[in-house]
Motif scaffolding. Structure first.
Motif, PDB file in Angstrom:
ATOM      1  N   HIS A 121      -4.876   3.349  -7.937  1.00 50.92           N
ATOM      2  CA  HIS A 121      -3.761   2.983  -7.071  1.00 50.92           C
ATOM      3  C   HIS A 121      -3.557   3.976  -5.930  1.00 50.92           C
ATOM      4  O   HIS A 121      -3.031   3.599  -4.872  1.00 50.92           O
ATOM      5  CB  HIS A 121      -2.488   2.801  -7.900  1.00 50.92           C
ATOM      6  CG  HIS A 121      -2.459   1.487  -8.609  1.00 50.92           C
ATOM      7  ND1 HIS A 121      -3.230   1.223  -9.714  1.00 50.92           N
ATOM      8  CD2 HIS A 121      -1.779   0.336  -8.347  1.00 50.92           C
ATOM      9  CE1 HIS A 121      -3.030  -0.028 -10.105  1.00 50.92           C
ATOM     10  NE2 HIS A 121      -2.151  -0.580  -9.300  1.00 50.92           N
ATOM     11  N   ARG A 122      -3.964   5.214  -6.109  1.00 50.16           N
ATOM     12  CA  ARG A 122      -3.944   6.130  -4.968  1.00 50.16           C
ATOM     13  C   ARG A 122      -4.948   5.672  -3.914  1.00 50.16           C
ATOM     14  O   ARG A 122      -4.638   5.632  -2.722  1.00 50.16           O
ATOM     15  CB  ARG A 122      -4.259   7.558  -5.422  1.00 50.16           C
ATOM     16  CG  ARG A 122      -3.110   8.250  -6.128  1.00 50.16           C
ATOM     17  CD  ARG A 122      -3.285   9.757  -6.099  1.00 50.16           C
ATOM     18  NE  ARG A 122      -4.514  10.185  -6.775  1.00 50.16           N
ATOM     19  CZ  ARG A 122      -4.588  10.525  -8.048  1.00 50.16           C
ATOM     20  NH1 ARG A 122      -3.500  10.486  -8.814  1.00 50.16           N
ATOM     21  NH2 ARG A 122      -5.729  10.915  -8.582  1.00 50.16           N
ATOM     22  N   PHE A 123      -6.149   5.316  -4.371  1.00 43.33           N
ATOM     23  CA  PHE A 123      -7.155   4.788  -3.449  1.00 43.33           C
ATOM     24  C   PHE A 123      -6.731   3.423  -2.917  1.00 43.33           C
ATOM     25  O   PHE A 123      -6.840   3.137  -1.722  1.00 43.33           O
ATOM     26  CB  PHE A 123      -8.502   4.678  -4.174  1.00 43.33           C
ATOM     27  CG  PHE A 123      -9.560   3.942  -3.402  1.00 43.33           C
ATOM     28  CD1 PHE A 123     -10.261   4.577  -2.391  1.00 43.33           C
ATOM     29  CD2 PHE A 123      -9.853   2.612  -3.688  1.00 43.33           C
ATOM     30  CE1 PHE A 123     -11.240   3.899  -1.675  1.00 43.33           C
ATOM     31  CE2 PHE A 123     -10.830   1.931  -2.978  1.00 43.33           C
ATOM     32  CZ  PHE A 123     -11.525   2.580  -1.971  1.00 43.33           C
ATOM     33  N   GLY A 124      -6.232   2.560  -3.830  1.00 42.28           N
ATOM     34  CA  GLY A 124      -5.833   1.212  -3.435  1.00 42.28           C
ATOM     35  C   GLY A 124      -4.700   1.201  -2.427  1.00 42.28           C
ATOM     36  O   GLY A 124      -4.637   0.318  -1.573  1.00 42.28           O
ATOM     37  N   GLY A 125      -3.792   2.183  -2.513  1.00 42.37           N
ATOM     38  CA  GLY A 125      -2.708   2.247  -1.532  1.00 42.37           C
ATOM     39  C   GLY A 125      -3.245   2.396  -0.122  1.00 42.37           C
ATOM     40  O   GLY A 125      -2.810   1.684   0.804  1.00 42.37           O
ATOM     41  N   ARG A 126      -4.202   3.303   0.057  1.00 40.46           N
ATOM     42  CA  ARG A 126      -4.811   3.475   1.389  1.00 40.46           C
ATOM     43  C   ARG A 126      -5.588   2.231   1.792  1.00 40.46           C
ATOM     44  O   ARG A 126      -5.559   1.814   2.961  1.00 40.46           O
ATOM     45  CB  ARG A 126      -5.711   4.706   1.393  1.00 40.46           C
ATOM     46  CG  ARG A 126      -4.971   6.011   1.156  1.00 40.46           C
ATOM     47  CD  ARG A 126      -5.869   7.210   1.376  1.00 40.46           C
ATOM     48  NE  ARG A 126      -6.874   7.340   0.319  1.00 40.46           N
ATOM     49  CZ  ARG A 126      -6.694   8.026  -0.803  1.00 40.46           C
ATOM     50  NH1 ARG A 126      -5.547   8.640  -1.027  1.00 40.46           N
ATOM     51  NH2 ARG A 126      -7.666   8.102  -1.697  1.00 40.46           N
ATOM     52  N   LEU A 127      -6.280   1.627   0.828  1.00 38.61           N
ATOM     53  CA  LEU A 127      -7.070   0.434   1.116  1.00 38.61           C
ATOM     54  C   LEU A 127      -6.180  -0.737   1.526  1.00 38.61           C
ATOM     55  O   LEU A 127      -6.482  -1.453   2.488  1.00 38.61           O
ATOM     56  CB  LEU A 127      -7.879   0.057  -0.129  1.00 38.61           C
ATOM     57  CG  LEU A 127      -8.821  -1.139  -0.019  1.00 38.61           C
ATOM     58  CD1 LEU A 127      -9.902  -0.875   1.016  1.00 38.61           C
ATOM     59  CD2 LEU A 127      -9.459  -1.437  -1.380  1.00 38.61           C
ATOM     60  N   PHE A 128      -5.070  -0.933   0.819  1.00 37.46           N
ATOM     61  CA  PHE A 128      -4.158  -2.024   1.151  1.00 37.46           C
ATOM     62  C   PHE A 128      -3.513  -1.803   2.519  1.00 37.46           C
ATOM     63  O   PHE A 128      -3.322  -2.761   3.280  1.00 37.46           O
ATOM     64  CB  PHE A 128      -3.078  -2.145   0.078  1.00 37.46           C
ATOM     65  CG  PHE A 128      -3.443  -3.090  -1.028  1.00 37.46           C
ATOM     66  CD1 PHE A 128      -2.729  -4.256  -1.227  1.00 37.46           C
ATOM     67  CD2 PHE A 128      -4.514  -2.812  -1.863  1.00 37.46           C
ATOM     68  CE1 PHE A 128      -3.067  -5.129  -2.248  1.00 37.46           C
ATOM     69  CE2 PHE A 128      -4.859  -3.667  -2.889  1.00 37.46           C
ATOM     70  CZ  PHE A 128      -4.142  -4.834  -3.086  1.00 37.46           C
ATOM     71  N   GLY A 174       0.816  -1.207   0.000  1.00 38.10           N
ATOM     72  CA  GLY A 174       0.000   0.000   0.000  1.00 38.10           C
ATOM     73  C   GLY A 174       0.847   1.253   0.000  1.00 38.10           C
ATOM     74  O   GLY A 174       0.508   2.259  -0.654  1.00 38.10           O
ATOM     75  N   ASN A 175       1.950   1.240   0.715  1.00 36.56           N
ATOM     76  CA  ASN A 175       2.821   2.407   0.801  1.00 36.56           C
ATOM     77  C   ASN A 175       3.448   2.754  -0.552  1.00 36.56           C
ATOM     78  O   ASN A 175       3.668   3.940  -0.855  1.00 36.56           O
ATOM     79  CB  ASN A 175       3.921   2.152   1.832  1.00 36.56           C
ATOM     80  CG  ASN A 175       4.781   3.369   2.067  1.00 36.56           C
ATOM     81  OD1 ASN A 175       4.296   4.437   2.420  1.00 36.56           O
ATOM     82  ND2 ASN A 175       6.078   3.223   1.865  1.00 36.56           N
ATOM     83  N   TYR A 176       3.741   1.733  -1.363  1.00 33.85           N
ATOM     84  CA  TYR A 176       4.400   1.959  -2.651  1.00 33.85           C
ATOM     85  C   TYR A 176       3.438   1.948  -3.838  1.00 33.85           C
ATOM     86  O   TYR A 176       3.849   2.224  -4.963  1.00 33.85           O
ATOM     87  CB  TYR A 176       5.477   0.894  -2.880  1.00 33.85           C
ATOM     88  CG  TYR A 176       6.754   1.181  -2.137  1.00 33.85           C
ATOM     89  CD1 TYR A 176       7.762   1.963  -2.704  1.00 33.85           C
ATOM     90  CD2 TYR A 176       6.960   0.690  -0.851  1.00 33.85           C
ATOM     91  CE1 TYR A 176       8.935   2.228  -2.018  1.00 33.85           C
ATOM     92  CE2 TYR A 176       8.133   0.950  -0.159  1.00 33.85           C
ATOM     93  CZ  TYR A 176       9.108   1.724  -0.751  1.00 33.85           C
ATOM     94  OH  TYR A 176      10.268   1.998  -0.067  1.00 33.85           O
ATOM     95  N   MET A 177       2.186   1.651  -3.602  1.00 34.20           N
ATOM     96  CA  MET A 177       1.263   1.451  -4.703  1.00 34.20           C
ATOM     97  C   MET A 177       1.092   2.699  -5.566  1.00 34.20           C
ATOM     98  O   MET A 177       0.945   2.616  -6.788  1.00 34.20           O
ATOM     99  CB  MET A 177      -0.092   0.988  -4.162  1.00 34.20           C
ATOM    100  CG  MET A 177      -1.011   0.416  -5.212  1.00 34.20           C
ATOM    101  SD  MET A 177      -2.301  -0.609  -4.482  1.00 34.20           S
ATOM    102  CE  MET A 177      -1.416  -2.136  -4.210  1.00 34.20           C
ATOM    103  N   GLY A 178       1.120   3.866  -4.944  1.00 35.58           N
ATOM    104  CA  GLY A 178       0.962   5.095  -5.701  1.00 35.58           C
ATOM    105  C   GLY A 178       2.105   5.370  -6.661  1.00 35.58           C
ATOM    106  O   GLY A 178       1.975   6.213  -7.565  1.00 35.58           O
ATOM    107  N   LYS A 179       3.233   4.681  -6.494  1.00 36.79           N
ATOM    108  CA  LYS A 179       4.396   4.886  -7.365  1.00 36.79           C
ATOM    109  C   LYS A 179       4.407   3.936  -8.560  1.00 36.79           C
ATOM    110  O   LYS A 179       5.250   4.077  -9.452  1.00 36.79           O
ATOM    111  CB  LYS A 179       5.684   4.707  -6.557  1.00 36.79           C
ATOM    112  CG  LYS A 179       5.827   5.701  -5.411  1.00 36.79           C
ATOM    113  CD  LYS A 179       7.117   5.468  -4.643  1.00 36.79           C
ATOM    114  CE  LYS A 179       7.239   6.454  -3.483  1.00 36.79           C
ATOM    115  NZ  LYS A 179       8.477   6.254  -2.696  1.00 36.79           N
ATOM    116  N   LEU A 180       3.498   2.976  -8.567  1.00 41.26           N
ATOM    117  CA  LEU A 180       3.451   2.024  -9.671  1.00 41.26           C
ATOM    118  C   LEU A 180       2.811   2.658 -10.897  1.00 41.26           C
ATOM    119  O   LEU A 180       1.942   3.512 -10.790  1.00 41.26           O
ATOM    120  CB  LEU A 180       2.652   0.779  -9.268  1.00 41.26           C
ATOM    121  CG  LEU A 180       3.158  -0.008  -8.054  1.00 41.26           C
ATOM    122  CD1 LEU A 180       2.224  -1.182  -7.780  1.00 41.26           C
ATOM    123  CD2 LEU A 180       4.580  -0.487  -8.274  1.00 41.26           C
TER     124      LEU A 180
END
Length: 214
Positions: free
Chosen positions: A161-168, A131-137
């Motif tokens: 992925h911005r939303f998914g990062g917080r969700l993960f 989740g912490n790195y998802m926004g960089k993918l």
């Protein structure tokens, strides 16, 4: 430099896995429990050799994929656009396989270790880091929330992925808390399935919003 660092960490993980496998091998039964149902009852075993070898083989496989997949990725989905995050997450996956593998081997060798707790804690930490790195993918075929809608649009990918990062990260935190309070495998499945389903549904929602705005 970054590639050398990743190779060094991968080598350390692999050596630790090999040492652990060799050390635990004589203490393992002929058939090692390696699979459990949702009520934590053993429903699958693996021979001693392959069970002891699994952590090292898992680390090695992910380390190889970390190099091979960027080389075969299509140009418009090039991994080099986010190679820093890619390298870190591949190391995270190797660490997860190492810890989860040891979490299975240690109880099999007779050590008073809670397999569900270790595996669930490792999974929770894995999701927190994802989740912490998802926004960089960026769009790719190998890692991230890959739905027809995220793969078709950079805008849908980035928002999802911005939303998914917080969700993960929320799912990872929930998994860690469950592991510490009541390490029930069925709760882990519920949390992880919910995270992926919500993320996939959100990608479709964003797709509809963007398509409607056009």
């Amino acid at each position: 430099m970054r590639l050398h660092r990743n190779l060094l960490v991968s080598t350390v993980f692999f050596v630790v896995a090999v040492i652990a496998g060799v050390w635990l091998y004589p203490q393992l039964p002929a058939d090692v429990p390696t699979h459990w149902d949702l009520h934590n009852h053993v429903n699958g075993v693996t021979s001693r050799f392959w069970a002891a070898a699994f952590p090292a083989l898992g680390v090695l496989a992910v380390a190889v994929l970390a190099v091979v997949l960027p080389a075969v990725s299509p140009r418009q989905f090039a991994i080099r656009r986010f190679d820093g995050a890619w390298g870190v997450l591949m190391l995270v996956m190797q660490g997860f396989l190492l810890v989860a593998g040891l979490g299975i081997l240690l109880p099999g060798a007779g050590y008073a270790v809670s397999m569900p707790t270790i595996v669930m804690l490792a999974t929770g930490v894995l999701y927190l880091l994802l989740g912490n790195y998802m926004g960089k993918l960026r769009r790719n075929f190998f890692i991230g929330i890959r739905t027809p809608w995220t793969l078709a649009s950079d805008a849908v990918w980035e928002r999802t992925h911005r939303f998914g990062g917080r969700l993960f990260m929320l799912g990872g935190l929930a998994t860690v808390l469950i592991a510490l309070a009541d390490p029930a495998p069925w709760l882990l499945v519920v949390v992880l399935v919910a995270v992926w389903l919500i993320a996939a549904a959100y990608s479709y929602f964003i797709h509809l919003r963007l398509e409607g705005s056009r």
